[in-house]
Design an enzyme around this catalytic site. Structure first.
Site, PDB file in Angstrom:
ATOM      1  N   GLY A  53      40.947  91.079  36.945  1.00 12.14           N
ATOM      2  CA  GLY A  53      40.426  92.421  37.199  1.00 12.14           C
ATOM      3  C   GLY A  53      41.235  93.027  38.323  1.00 12.14           C
ATOM      4  N   GLU A  54      40.560  93.580  39.271  1.00 10.23           N
ATOM      5  CA  GLU A  54      41.239  94.172  40.425  1.00 10.23           C
ATOM      6  C   GLU A  54      40.746  93.430  41.664  1.00 10.23           C
ATOM      7  OE1 GLU A  54      43.738  96.311  40.870  1.00 10.23           O
ATOM      8  OE2 GLU A  54      43.358  95.881  42.989  1.00 10.23           O
ATOM      9  N   CYS A  85      44.166  85.185  37.477  1.00 10.47           N
ATOM     10  CA  CYS A  85      44.833  86.420  37.909  1.00 10.47           C
ATOM     11  C   CYS A  85      44.212  86.971  39.195  1.00 10.47           C
ATOM     12  CB  CYS A  85      44.830  87.414  36.754  1.00 10.47           C
ATOM     13  SG  CYS A  85      46.111  88.661  36.922  1.00 10.47           S
ATOM     14  N   ARG A 112      51.131  89.731  44.822  1.00  4.07           N
ATOM     15  CA  ARG A 112      50.434  90.493  43.768  1.00  4.07           C
ATOM     16  C   ARG A 112      51.431  91.281  42.932  1.00  4.07           C
ATOM     17  NH1 ARG A 112      46.122  94.264  46.300  1.00  4.07           N
ATOM     18  NH2 ARG A 112      45.663  94.630  44.104  1.00  4.07           N
ATOM     19  N   ARG A 142      49.781  92.444  34.891  1.00  2.00           N
ATOM     20  CA  ARG A 142      50.021  92.755  36.315  1.00  2.00           C
ATOM     21  C   ARG A 142      49.749  91.520  37.177  1.00  2.00           C
ATOM     22  NH1 ARG A 142      47.054  96.572  34.420  1.00  2.00           N
ATOM     23  NH2 ARG A 142      45.266  96.080  35.717  1.00  2.00           N
ATOM     24  N   HIS A 177      45.883  84.580  31.691  1.00  2.00           N
ATOM     25  CA  HIS A 177      44.523  84.724  31.157  1.00  2.00           C
ATOM     26  C   HIS A 177      44.287  83.904  29.886  1.00  2.00           C
ATOM     27  CE1 HIS A 177      43.466  88.345  33.580  1.00  2.00           C
ATOM     28  NE2 HIS A 177      44.757  88.600  33.501  1.00  2.00           N
ATOM     29  N   GLU A 179      41.577  83.070  28.733  1.00  2.95           N
ATOM     30  CA  GLU A 179      40.362  83.598  28.093  1.00  2.95           C
ATOM     31  C   GLU A 179      40.672  84.699  27.087  1.00  2.95           C
ATOM     32  OE1 GLU A 179      41.357  84.196  31.102  1.00  2.95           O
ATOM     33  OE2 GLU A 179      40.984  86.297  31.645  1.00  2.95           O
TER      34      GLU A 179
HETATM   35  N1  GLN Z   1      47.041  93.093  39.743  1.00  2.00           N
HETATM   36  C1  GLN Z   1      45.664  92.747  39.862  1.00  2.00           C
HETATM   37  C2  GLN Z   1      45.296  92.529  41.329  1.00  2.00           C
HETATM   38  O1  GLN Z   1      46.130  92.513  42.149  1.00  2.00           O
HETATM   39  C3  GLN Z   1      45.338  91.514  39.063  1.00  2.00           C
HETATM   40  C4  GLN Z   1      45.493  91.803  37.589  1.00  2.00           C
HETATM   41  C5  GLN Z   1      44.640  90.961  36.707  1.00  2.00           C
HETATM   42  O2  GLN Z   1      43.688  90.315  37.135  1.00  2.00           O
HETATM   43  N2  GLN Z   1      44.919  91.008  35.421  1.00  2.00           N
HETATM   44  O3  GLN Z   1      44.131  92.364  41.623  1.00  2.00           O
END
Ligand code: GLN
Length: 204
Positions: A53-54, A85, A112, A142, A177, A179
């Site tokens: 996620g973020e 991630c 990141r 990402r 990922h 999943e």
């Molecule tokens: N780029 C995201 C971050 O820095 C991570 C991306 C992801 O979880 N797919 O949080």
């Protein structure tokens, strides 16, 4: 295979692709899954997954929901944790160039969005030590990679010389990922870690 439902896997569900993790664990079977958004839910868990996620958003929400400190303590007490991630970023002790909130439980440094903007997302075959059979299909979105490890960190997977999978005792992290694929092996490895930690705790 449906075995005992004795273990409970919590999937942190503040933001990100938590539903995909839940689906995968439910598909493997043998564990109860719960979505975690409160300390009460966290306390029921034998193992926790932090989804992609973020990472900055998830970090802020962990603080807002008062989950961050209890989660850190549970992991330091031996509860297995798996991060994908953004989850890997949140587990890291060091995040290059960032002071963002994190659990800071794993002896890794991460960068990141490290594969660059032009390759925002990609898939690659990732040889993964400690898993039987062929390479794992790595879906990178990402994604970060690990720039440094220390302490008891074991490197499990690399992509083009970059570290993308690690384990340190009760903690497992991947930059990609699993999943989002149909390959359940990384999640099965995590379930194995949870089962063995539950066995150790319940020993007299
Ligand atoms: N780029 C995201 C971050 O820095 C991570 C991306 C992801 O979880 N797919 O949080």
């Amino acid at each position: 295979m449906q075995t005992d439902k004795g273990i409970t896997i919590g999937i942190l569900a503040l933001q990100g692709d938590y539903e995909a993790h839940k689906k995968m664990i439910d598909q493997i079977g043998g564990a109860t899954t719960i979505l975690v958004r409160s300390v009460e839910e966290l306390q029921k868990c034998d193992g926790v997954i932090i989804p992609g996620g973020e990472s900055t958003t998830i970090g802020k929400l962990l603080v807002k929901h008062d989950i961050i400190e209890p989660l850190i303590h549970k992991v330091q007490d031996g509860m297995p944790l798996y991060g994908t991630c953004a989850g890997m970023i949140l587990m890291a002790k060091e995040i290059e160039g960032s002071e963002q909130t994190r659990l800071g439980v794993t002896n890794i440094s991460v960068a990141r969005n490290a594969f660059g903007r032009q390759v925002d997302s990609f898939e690659a075959q990732i040889p993964f030590s400690s898993l039987e059979g062929e390479a794992v299909e790595g879906v990178f979105i990402r994604a970060p990679y690990v720039t440094k490890t220390w302490g008891d960190v074991e490197i499990l997977a690399k992509y083009q010389d970059k570290i993308v999978g690690v384990r340190e005792k009760n903690m497992l992290a991947t930059a990609f990922h699993p999943e989002l694929t149909s390959d359940t092996r990384v999640h099965e490895l995590f379930l194995k870690m949870v089962r063995s930690s539950v066995r150790n705790v319940s020993k007299p």
